[in-house]
Design an enzyme around this catalytic site. Structure first.
Site, short mmCIF file in Angstrom:
data_model
loop_
_atom_site.label_atom_id
_atom_site.label_comp_id
_atom_site.label_asym_id
_atom_site.label_seq_id
_atom_site.Cartn_x
_atom_site.Cartn_y
_atom_site.Cartn_z
CE LYS A 53 -3.21 0.04 3.04
NZ LYS A 53 -4.09 0.36 4.24
CB CYS A 70 0.65 13.83 -7.66
SG CYS A 70 0.13 12.67 -8.99
CB CYS A 72 -3.11 12.20 -11.99
SG CYS A 72 -1.32 12.57 -12.49
CB CYS A 81 1.32 18.17 -8.34
SG CYS A 81 0.69 18.55 -10.16
CG HIS A 85 -2.25 17.39 -13.37
ND1 HIS A 85 -1.32 17.93 -12.57
CD2 HIS A 85 -2.87 18.46 -13.87
CE1 HIS A 85 -1.45 19.30 -12.67
NE2 HIS A 85 -2.18 19.81 -13.34
S1 FES Z 1 -1.93 15.80 -10.04
FE1 FES Z 1 -0.49 14.24 -10.66
S2 FES Z 1 1.00 15.22 -11.58
FE2 FES Z 1 -0.33 16.79 -11.23
#
Ligand code: FES
Length: 106
Positions: A53, A70, A72, A81, A85
């Site tokens: 996890k 982040c 994504c 991030c 994304h």
């Molecule tokens: S939300 Fe994943 S790189 Fe920006």
């Protein structure tokens, strides 16, 4: 009487074979196709795959005035991030973006 009995036996055999084949088909589909469909829908494609996890924790006092995380799972600086994304959204039609935590301006 013998002919009718023979026909009934043939019908029962045909129905049994048909339902057996249908059951095997459904089992085959659920076993192979449903699993591969799940594998394609994974969110985390390559980050920290040796961990069962992925968890990251930070102390609030250490965040500074602003922290951008982040959501994504495509960032090379995960859990932060790095803007990846935007490419993900462009390629997939998705609409994910970062979690931004910032201090209120006084
Ligand atoms: S939300 Fe994943 S790189 Fe920006």
């Amino acid at each position: 009487m013998t002919t009718s009995s023979s026909i009934n036996k043939d019908i029962v055999t045909a129905v049994s074979v048909t339902f057996g084949a249908a059951a095997l088909g459904i089992l085959f589909y659920k076993t192979y196709f449903n699993k591969s469909k799940c594998a394609k829908s994974k969110v985390n494609l390559d980050l920290k795959k040796d961990n069962p996890k992925v968890v990251d924790a930070f102390d609030i006092e250490d965040l500074g005035d602003k922290a951008v995380y982040c959501r994504c799972w495509r960032s090379k600086k995960f859990p932060f991030c790095d803007g990846a994304h935007a490419k993900h959204n462009q390629e997939t039609g998705d609409n994910v973006g970062p979690l931004i935590i910032k201090r209120k301006e006084a």
